[in-house]
Design a protein around this motif. Structure first.
Motif, PDB file in Angstrom:
ATOM      1  N   ILE A 185       0.952  -1.111  -0.009  1.00 34.01           N
ATOM      2  CA  ILE A 185      -0.083  -0.051   0.045  1.00 34.01           C
ATOM      3  C   ILE A 185       0.930   1.168  -0.192  1.00 34.01           C
ATOM      4  CG2 ILE A 185      -1.663   1.390   1.508  1.00 34.01           C
ATOM      5  CD1 ILE A 185      -2.913  -0.931   0.058  1.00 34.01           C
ATOM      6  N   GLN A 186       1.983   1.398   0.924  1.00 36.49           N
ATOM      7  CA  GLN A 186       2.729   2.225   0.795  1.00 36.49           C
ATOM      8  C   GLN A 186       3.710   2.560  -0.328  1.00 36.49           C
ATOM      9  OE1 GLN A 186       5.415   1.579   4.167  1.00 36.49           O
ATOM     10  NE2 GLN A 186       4.003   1.540   5.663  1.00 36.49           N
ATOM     11  N   LYS A 187       3.911   1.586  -1.023  1.00 37.09           N
ATOM     12  CA  LYS A 187       4.455   1.642  -2.531  1.00 37.09           C
ATOM     13  C   LYS A 187       3.783   2.322  -3.491  1.00 37.09           C
ATOM     14  CE  LYS A 187       6.903  -1.277  -6.074  1.00 37.09           C
ATOM     15  NZ  LYS A 187       7.370  -2.443  -6.156  1.00 37.09           N
ATOM     16  N   SER A 188       2.446   1.865  -3.468  1.00 32.43           N
ATOM     17  CA  SER A 188       1.185   2.454  -4.214  1.00 32.43           C
ATOM     18  C   SER A 188       0.872   3.932  -4.138  1.00 32.43           C
ATOM     19  CB  SER A 188      -0.028   1.417  -4.358  1.00 32.43           C
ATOM     20  OG  SER A 188       0.185   0.175  -4.737  1.00 32.43           O
ATOM     21  N   LEU A 189       0.868   4.125  -2.832  1.00 34.03           N
ATOM     22  CA  LEU A 189       0.606   5.579  -2.358  1.00 34.03           C
ATOM     23  C   LEU A 189       1.661   6.495  -2.999  1.00 34.03           C
ATOM     24  CD1 LEU A 189      -0.605   5.029   1.457  1.00 34.03           C
ATOM     25  CD2 LEU A 189      -2.199   5.780  -0.587  1.00 34.03           C
TER      26      LEU A 189
END
Length: 659
Positions: free
Chosen positions: A115-119
């Motif tokens: 999720i952090q990567k996609s954000l």
């Protein structure tokens, strides 16, 4: 270290196994790589499409003014479309700040790395255990989004759509493809290598094996008339067969034919004589051919032989064969349909026709050549008998002679008479000489003494060994003279040098008064008895035990030592041997010459060495002709050694070695 042998079949099988293993390994690695690549690419495309659909659905709802509960309701309905499909939507901090945060979203943002990567604006695809696809799609703000999300800029991430679904159907399809691919590779490889093996065996291994087997049969039988026959249509095998058979043809021709006249040679004659039990044979000698050859050269000599060949062929009777024997000899055999009288007439005709044959060398220069013929008949020893008849014909200056049994006794008599004359000449002209062969200490490798060996020196400075004249010297009562000469010459060298020597004496020497008196007189006068050892021939046996025992006592009183020579070949009465006061046992050469290879010789020799050690006498090994024999002799604890490997008989000695 020996290298283990192998076969073509083993090599072929090994190659096939290695190549098949490599092929399957590469195929497996490639199929796994291909499967992963296909899954990733297909799954990513599929998930991206699904994410776009979800986003467009949510976007349409948001445009209509739906609140977050209504949007969540849409997501629930989408999740119900497919039991295996899961859709999650997470808002970013920008949206949370504007519309309020959700506790679950906040927790996921803080803990989930994907999720952090996609954000950060990156798409993310995770494949869990090759079973589950997790795709994270970042929702990026555009100009239209800024109407509602007033705190966002174009390109900011407003949230993440997470889609999870299994890849069962995709995987099943890929597995089928991979299985088919592997099956095809394996099947193709097996077929190729089976065909390769069959053809390799048929067209290479099998012909070569047949070739080798035939060649080995020729070698074992020593029959160079055999030929290799391999039924094969491969050019290389046929060429190899042709070359090998051509080589055998050449060898056979050289072995059975004379290179100059192209006639069969002496070897062929011997073979042909064995084919029948009733032949007539004549040997024709070109008189004084060696002198002609030396005077006029080999080229003229060859021309003479070739011309005689043609003349003999013209005079040859029917059913007979001409051969070329030694340098100046021809042979003719006639079969059993020719009687002896007719064969002798053939010999007479050859002599009459070619007697004093004139051979022209050059203008006004002719050579007149005579012939001598020896004839034999019957089934046994024809070649030897014809040769004997030829020699006697030459001796008696006869044109030809036919062999008869009286020639045997005459030949033996002449041989004995010749050797008797040679012996008398050698004694009269001081041609009996000693040669000295060193005897080595096996521990120190130093010379401890020399054995004096009798020889006759010829006018050509060659040496004749006693084998040729010893029995004749005994028959003519000359042997004791030879012994006295050896004693006198060896004793003189011993007195001058102080070197130790051993001499051979037989039983007649030890009971001969003149010989014994000379030995004792020399020992008394010059005091060198301690440097002399007498070797008694065990192979002759001891019948006059008392007299020989007396001789041993006399010489040992002056320090001389006694060796029993050729131990292991004589003495039927072992008790007599034990009563002799001897110092050395000289092990017979028949046991030493093969001791490095023959286990039986090793066993017998070990028994002799153990026996000698028990009774306190030293052992000597003779006929030590190689390093391997010498090493075995030392290994078996034999004290001394003698043989050509350690030193050949010579007139030279190392002076003042032992005093």
């Amino acid at each position: 270290m020996t290298t283990k042998s192998t076969t073509y079949n083993k090599i072929t099988a090994r190659i096939i196994i290695i190549m098949l293993t490599l092929t399957l390994t590469v195929a497996y690695i490639y199929s796994e790589y291909m499967k992963e690549e296909v899954i990733i690419n297909l799954a990513k495309q599929d998930a991206k499409k699904t994410s776009r659909l979800v986003f467009e659905s949510m976007y349409s709802a948001m445009q209509k003014g739906w609140d977050k509960e209504e949007i969540h309701e849409i997501i629930k309905r989408l999740n119900k479309v497919d039991d295996q499909l899961e859709i999650f939507v997470y808002r970013s901090k920008l949206v949370a700040n504007l519309y309020g945060d959700i506790e679950h979203d906040k927790k996921v943002r803080e803990t989930d790395l994907s999720i952090q990567k996609s954000l950060k604006g990156e798409e993310s695809l995770d494949i869990i255990n090759s079973e589950l696809i997790k795709y994270y799609f970042p929702v990026v703000a555009n100009d239209q989004c800024k109407q509602c999300h007033t705190n966002a800029q174009e390109g900011d991430v407003l949230g993440v759509i997470n889609i999870n679904y299994p890849i069962t159907e995709l995987k099943i399809a890929l597995k089928d493809i991979v299985k088919f691919f592997l099956f095809f590779i394996i099947s193709f490889t097996v077929v190729v290598f089976v065909l390769l093996l069959l053809n390799f065996n048929k067209y290479l291994v099998s012909p070569i094996q047949n070739f080798i087997e035939t060649a080995n049969n020729i070698k074992k039988s020593s029959d160079i008339t055999q030929r290799v026959k391999v039924d094969d249509n491969i050019n290389e095998i046929q060429s190899m067969q042709k070359m090998f058979n051509g080589m055998l043809d050449s060898i056979e021709y050289q072995f059975y034919y004379d290179s100059l006249t192209k006639l069969k040679n002496r070897k062929s004659l011997q073979i042909d004589l064995e084919k029948s039990d009733n032949y007539l044979l004549m040997i024709i000698n070109v008189d004084k051919f060696q002198q002609i050859n030396n005077l006029y050269g080999d080229a003229i000599g060859d021309k003479i032989l070739l011309e005689f060949k043609e003349k003999f062929l013209e005079l040859l009777p029917e059913n007979s064969t001409l051969y070329k024997l030694h340098a100046d000899e021809f042979g003719i055999i006639a079969h059993n349909n020719t009687d002896l009288d007719a064969f002798e007439k053939v010999a007479s005709n050859i002599i009459c026709t070619l007697d004093k044959y004139k051979f022209s060398i050059e203008e006004n220069n002719n050579i007149f050549i005579n012939l001598t013929i020896g004839i034999a008949f019957g089934s046994d020893l024809l070649l030897q008998n014809a040769d004997m008849a030829l020699k006697l014909a030459k001796k008696d200056k006869q044109h030809y002679l036919t062999y008869n049994t009286d020639m045997i006794s005459l030949s033996e008599y002449e041989n004995r008479l010749a050797w008797t004359n040679k012996l008398n000449d050698a004694i009269s002209n001081d041609k009996i000489i000693p040669l000295f062969q060193p005897i080595i200490d096996c521990k120190t490798h130093k010379i401890i003494k020399y054995e004096a060996l009798m020889r006759i020196k010829t006018n050509c400075n060659d040496y004749i060994v006693p084998f040729h004249f010893l029995n004749i010297s005994k028959e003519n009562k000359l042997y004791f003279k030879l012994t006295l000469i050896m004693l006198k010459k060896t004793f003189a060298i011993c007195r001058d040098t102080g070197v130790k020597f051993s001499l051979n004496l037989n039983k007649e020497d030890m009971i001969n008064k003149e010989i014994v008196d000379y030995i004792i007189e020399q020992f008394k006068t010059y005091n060198f008895g301690h440097n002399i050892s007498f070797e008694i021939l065990e192979s002759e046996g001891i019948e006059d035990f008392q007299e020989i025992s007396e001789f041993i006592k006399k010489v040992k009183a002056y320090g001389a030592t006694i060796s029993i020579d050729d131990f292991g070949t004589g003495y039927s009465n072992f008790e007599y041997l034990m009563n002799l006061d001897f110092d050395y046992l000289k092990i017979d050469g028949s046991m030493i010459r093969n001791i490095d290879k023959d286990e039986k010789s090793q066993i017998v020799t070990k028994t002799i060495v153990d026996f000698a050690q028990r009774i306190g006498v030293k052992t000597i090994a003779e006929f030590v002709s190689s390093k391997t024999i010498y090493d075995k002799v030392k290994e078996m604890n034999i004290d001394f050694a003698q043989g050509y490997y350690l030193g050949e008989p010579s007139s030279q000695i190392e002076k003042k070695r032992n005093k």
